[in-house]
Design a protein around this motif. Structure first.
Motif, PDB file in Angstrom:
ATOM      1  N   LYS A 100     -11.965  -7.394  10.278  1.00  0.00           N
ATOM      2  CA  LYS A 100     -10.558  -7.058  10.476  1.00  0.00           C
ATOM      3  C   LYS A 100      -9.745  -7.365   9.217  1.00  0.00           C
ATOM      4  O   LYS A 100      -8.827  -6.610   8.856  1.00  0.00           O
ATOM      5  CB  LYS A 100      -9.994  -7.808  11.680  1.00  0.00           C
ATOM      6  N   LYS A 101     -10.081  -8.437   8.535  1.00  0.00           N
ATOM      7  CA  LYS A 101      -9.411  -8.765   7.267  1.00  0.00           C
ATOM      8  C   LYS A 101      -9.635  -7.640   6.262  1.00  0.00           C
ATOM      9  O   LYS A 101      -8.689  -7.195   5.586  1.00  0.00           O
ATOM     10  CB  LYS A 101      -9.935 -10.093   6.724  1.00  0.00           C
ATOM     11  N   TRP A 102     -10.869  -7.155   6.147  1.00  0.00           N
ATOM     12  CA  TRP A 102     -11.166  -6.047   5.236  1.00  0.00           C
ATOM     13  C   TRP A 102     -10.345  -4.805   5.595  1.00  0.00           C
ATOM     14  O   TRP A 102      -9.779  -4.144   4.711  1.00  0.00           O
ATOM     15  CB  TRP A 102     -12.648  -5.674   5.315  1.00  0.00           C
ATOM     16  N   LEU A 103     -10.281  -4.508   6.881  1.00  0.00           N
ATOM     17  CA  LEU A 103      -9.605  -3.291   7.311  1.00  0.00           C
ATOM     18  C   LEU A 103      -8.095  -3.375   7.091  1.00  0.00           C
ATOM     19  O   LEU A 103      -7.458  -2.382   6.710  1.00  0.00           O
ATOM     20  CB  LEU A 103      -9.919  -3.002   8.778  1.00  0.00           C
ATOM     21  N   TYR A 104      -7.512  -4.537   7.312  1.00  0.00           N
ATOM     22  CA  TYR A 104      -6.077  -4.680   7.062  1.00  0.00           C
ATOM     23  C   TYR A 104      -5.765  -4.617   5.564  1.00  0.00           C
ATOM     24  O   TYR A 104      -4.707  -4.112   5.164  1.00  0.00           O
ATOM     25  CB  TYR A 104      -5.546  -5.966   7.675  1.00  0.00           C
ATOM     26  N   GLU A 105      -6.667  -5.091   4.733  1.00  0.00           N
ATOM     27  CA  GLU A 105      -6.488  -4.948   3.281  1.00  0.00           C
ATOM     28  C   GLU A 105      -6.487  -3.476   2.887  1.00  0.00           C
ATOM     29  O   GLU A 105      -5.690  -3.042   2.038  1.00  0.00           O
ATOM     30  CB  GLU A 105      -7.602  -5.700   2.546  1.00  0.00           C
ATOM     31  N   ILE A 106      -7.378  -2.703   3.496  1.00  0.00           N
ATOM     32  CA  ILE A 106      -7.430  -1.258   3.221  1.00  0.00           C
ATOM     33  C   ILE A 106      -6.157  -0.575   3.707  1.00  0.00           C
ATOM     34  O   ILE A 106      -5.602   0.299   3.031  1.00  0.00           O
ATOM     35  CB  ILE A 106      -8.680  -0.646   3.881  1.00  0.00           C
ATOM     36  N   LYS A 107      -5.680  -0.991   4.873  1.00  0.00           N
ATOM     37  CA  LYS A 107      -4.437  -0.420   5.396  1.00  0.00           C
ATOM     38  C   LYS A 107      -3.288  -0.665   4.425  1.00  0.00           C
ATOM     39  O   LYS A 107      -2.457   0.226   4.167  1.00  0.00           O
ATOM     40  CB  LYS A 107      -4.145  -1.015   6.765  1.00  0.00           C
ATOM     41  N   GLU A 108      -3.200  -1.864   3.870  1.00  0.00           N
ATOM     42  CA  GLU A 108      -2.146  -2.179   2.911  1.00  0.00           C
ATOM     43  C   GLU A 108      -2.287  -1.339   1.649  1.00  0.00           C
ATOM     44  O   GLU A 108      -1.291  -0.892   1.065  1.00  0.00           O
ATOM     45  CB  GLU A 108      -2.171  -3.676   2.566  1.00  0.00           C
ATOM     46  N   TYR A 109      -3.504  -1.113   1.210  1.00  0.00           N
ATOM     47  CA  TYR A 109      -3.733  -0.268   0.036  1.00  0.00           C
ATOM     48  C   TYR A 109      -3.268   1.160   0.300  1.00  0.00           C
ATOM     49  O   TYR A 109      -2.606   1.784  -0.541  1.00  0.00           O
ATOM     50  CB  TYR A 109      -5.217  -0.279  -0.349  1.00  0.00           C
ATOM     51  N   LEU A 110      -3.615   1.684   1.456  1.00  0.00           N
ATOM     52  CA  LEU A 110      -3.194   3.033   1.815  1.00  0.00           C
ATOM     53  C   LEU A 110      -1.673   3.128   1.888  1.00  0.00           C
ATOM     54  O   LEU A 110      -1.079   4.110   1.426  1.00  0.00           O
ATOM     55  CB  LEU A 110      -3.799   3.439   3.154  1.00  0.00           C
ATOM     56  N   ALA A 111      -1.026   2.121   2.456  1.00  0.00           N
ATOM     57  CA  ALA A 111       0.438   2.127   2.555  1.00  0.00           C
ATOM     58  C   ALA A 111       1.078   2.107   1.178  1.00  0.00           C
ATOM     59  O   ALA A 111       2.070   2.808   0.923  1.00  0.00           O
ATOM     60  CB  ALA A 111       0.910   0.930   3.377  1.00  0.00           C
ATOM     61  N   ALA A 112       0.500   1.334   0.265  1.00  0.00           N
ATOM     62  CA  ALA A 112       1.060   1.219  -1.073  1.00  0.00           C
ATOM     63  C   ALA A 112       0.861   2.481  -1.906  1.00  0.00           C
ATOM     64  O   ALA A 112       1.607   2.738  -2.854  1.00  0.00           O
ATOM     65  CB  ALA A 112       0.437   0.024  -1.800  1.00  0.00           C
ATOM     66  N   ASN A 113      -0.142   3.279  -1.533  1.00  0.00           N
ATOM     67  CA  ASN A 113      -0.474   4.469  -2.323  1.00  0.00           C
ATOM     68  C   ASN A 113      -0.254   5.775  -1.566  1.00  0.00           C
ATOM     69  O   ASN A 113      -0.740   6.824  -1.986  1.00  0.00           O
ATOM     70  CB  ASN A 113      -1.935   4.389  -2.776  1.00  0.00           C
ATOM     71  N   LYS A 114       0.505   5.711  -0.469  1.00  0.00           N
ATOM     72  CA  LYS A 114       0.639   6.897   0.383  1.00  0.00           C
ATOM     73  C   LYS A 114       1.353   8.059  -0.299  1.00  0.00           C
ATOM     74  O   LYS A 114       1.162   9.216   0.083  1.00  0.00           O
ATOM     75  CB  LYS A 114       1.358   6.540   1.683  1.00  0.00           C
ATOM     76  N   ASP A 115       2.167   7.770  -1.295  1.00  0.00           N
ATOM     77  CA  ASP A 115       2.903   8.835  -1.986  1.00  0.00           C
ATOM     78  C   ASP A 115       2.220   9.300  -3.266  1.00  0.00           C
ATOM     79  O   ASP A 115       2.754  10.144  -3.991  1.00  0.00           O
ATOM     80  CB  ASP A 115       4.324   8.376  -2.303  1.00  0.00           C
ATOM     81  N   LYS A 116       1.055   8.764  -3.528  1.00  0.00           N
ATOM     82  CA  LYS A 116       0.314   9.136  -4.730  1.00  0.00           C
ATOM     83  C   LYS A 116      -0.195  10.574  -4.614  1.00  0.00           C
ATOM     84  O   LYS A 116      -0.608  11.013  -3.540  1.00  0.00           O
ATOM     85  CB  LYS A 116      -0.869   8.182  -4.914  1.00  0.00           C
ATOM     86  N   VAL A 117      -0.141  11.305  -5.719  1.00  0.00           N
ATOM     87  CA  VAL A 117      -0.705  12.658  -5.732  1.00  0.00           C
ATOM     88  C   VAL A 117      -2.223  12.538  -5.655  1.00  0.00           C
ATOM     89  O   VAL A 117      -2.865  11.895  -6.486  1.00  0.00           O
ATOM     90  CB  VAL A 117      -0.307  13.420  -7.004  1.00  0.00           C
ATOM     91  N   LEU A 118      -2.800  13.164  -4.637  1.00  0.00           N
ATOM     92  CA  LEU A 118      -4.225  12.998  -4.370  1.00  0.00           C
ATOM     93  C   LEU A 118      -5.074  13.957  -5.197  1.00  0.00           C
ATOM     94  O   LEU A 118      -4.690  15.103  -5.423  1.00  0.00           O
ATOM     95  CB  LEU A 118      -4.514  13.246  -2.884  1.00  0.00           C
ATOM     96  N   GLU A 119      -6.220  13.463  -5.613  1.00  0.00           N
ATOM     97  CA  GLU A 119      -7.246  14.325  -6.195  1.00  0.00           C
ATOM     98  C   GLU A 119      -8.137  14.778  -5.042  1.00  0.00           C
ATOM     99  O   GLU A 119      -8.835  13.972  -4.437  1.00  0.00           O
ATOM    100  CB  GLU A 119      -8.072  13.567  -7.235  1.00  0.00           C
ATOM    101  N   VAL A 120      -8.077  16.056  -4.723  1.00  0.00           N
ATOM    102  CA  VAL A 120      -8.778  16.585  -3.554  1.00  0.00           C
ATOM    103  C   VAL A 120      -9.914  17.490  -3.995  1.00  0.00           C
ATOM    104  O   VAL A 120      -9.736  18.361  -4.848  1.00  0.00           O
ATOM    105  CB  VAL A 120      -7.814  17.377  -2.639  1.00  0.00           C
ATOM    106  N   GLU A 121     -11.100  17.270  -3.422  1.00  0.00           N
ATOM    107  CA  GLU A 121     -12.257  18.101  -3.706  1.00  0.00           C
ATOM    108  C   GLU A 121     -12.780  18.701  -2.405  1.00  0.00           C
ATOM    109  O   GLU A 121     -12.670  18.097  -1.344  1.00  0.00           O
ATOM    110  CB  GLU A 121     -13.376  17.278  -4.347  1.00  0.00           C
TER     111      GLU A 121
END
Length: 259
Positions: free
Chosen positions: A11-32
């Motif tokens: 759960k600690k790992w998953l909440y860290e990932i959630k925070e990363y996603l929140a911090a980068n949600k407006d980033k222009v994505l590289e999509v393949e």
């Protein structure tokens, strides 16, 4: 490490990932593209899987890992401990909507599900299961959904299944139910069954990482997880998935024989 300690660590790992996603949600994505126009991968998918694989390798170097983006191992059996990762389930939704996606993880030991997680990141709801201890959402224990028949509830379906050429069986299922709903994420559709919002979720040709947490959730809540023929699901291959209440299951399997 006890199962409860392992659960807390994951759960600690998953909440860290959630925070990363929140911090980068407006980033222009590289999509393949992977196999089709609607089968996408982003650098976020890759980053999340790499991070989870790295965490698992650090703490449990002897364990095997299966991941959607290929950062894990090639496996031919479920012997021993096997982690199954879907870094972003619903990547097309993630790219186009920035919602309706989930981070998914499950741990199996000799083919038996021990721990399972589906993190609805947008709503900040982490659904988790520990073998023989039920399913919880953000730490609150969930009750078993009401055991409704097909005619008493809604169903959920993948879009791929809905647009197949021969859909007579699915049409009959839809007509027998109160209606059909689609979210575009196997993980979130699984949660609809878990919450009792639908009596069944049907999807074709799903990968092991699409279904691994759901199998655990269904078992813990006394629900049913099989393929379209009513047989056990195979975590070493693709599956046609049916998650349902017990009463709806037999009805749906009979109707699916027409597909």
């Amino acid at each position: 490490m006890s199962i409860e300690e392992l659960d807390s660590l994951i759960k600690k790992w998953l909440y860290e990932i959630k925070e990363y996603l929140a911090a980068n949600k407006d980033k222009v994505l590289e999509v393949e593209q992977k196999t089709a126009d609607n089968d996408l991968v982003t650098e976020m998918d890759k980053f999340i899987e790499e991070r989870l694989v790295s965490n698992i390798r650090e703490h449990f170097p002897e364990d095997k890992i299966v991941g959607e983006e290929g950062f894990g191992d090639e496996i031919s059996s479920l012997e021993g401990r096997v982690w199954i990762i879907d870094p972003i389930d619903g990547t097309l939704n993630f790219v186009k909507q920035q919602e309706n996606f989930a981070v998914m993880l499950a741990l199996y030991d000799d083919g038996i599900g021990q721990l399972a997680y589906v993190f609805d990141v947008t709503d900040n709801k982490l659904y988790s299961a520990i073998k023989d201890k039920g399913v919880s959402c953000n730490g609150k224990q969930l009750k078993k959904p009401q055991d409704l028949t097909l005619s008493e509830g809604l169903i959920a379906s993948s879009s791929a299944l809905m647009i197949k050429n021969n859909t007579s069986g699915l049409k009959a299922i839809a007509e027998s139910s109160l209606g059909v709903r689609m979210l575009g994420s196997a993980g979130l559709e699984t949660l609809e069954v878990v919450k009792g919002n639908v009596v069944a979720y049907l999807a074709s040709n799903l990968k092991p990482w699409d279904i691994a947490p759901g199998i655990v959730f269904m078992k813990e809540l006394g629900l049913t997880a099989t393929d379209f023929n009513g047989n056990s699901l195979d975590l070493l291959s693709n599956n046609n998935l049916l998650l349902s209440t017990n009463k709806a299951h037999g009805e749906i399997v009979d109707l699916l024989k027409e597909i």
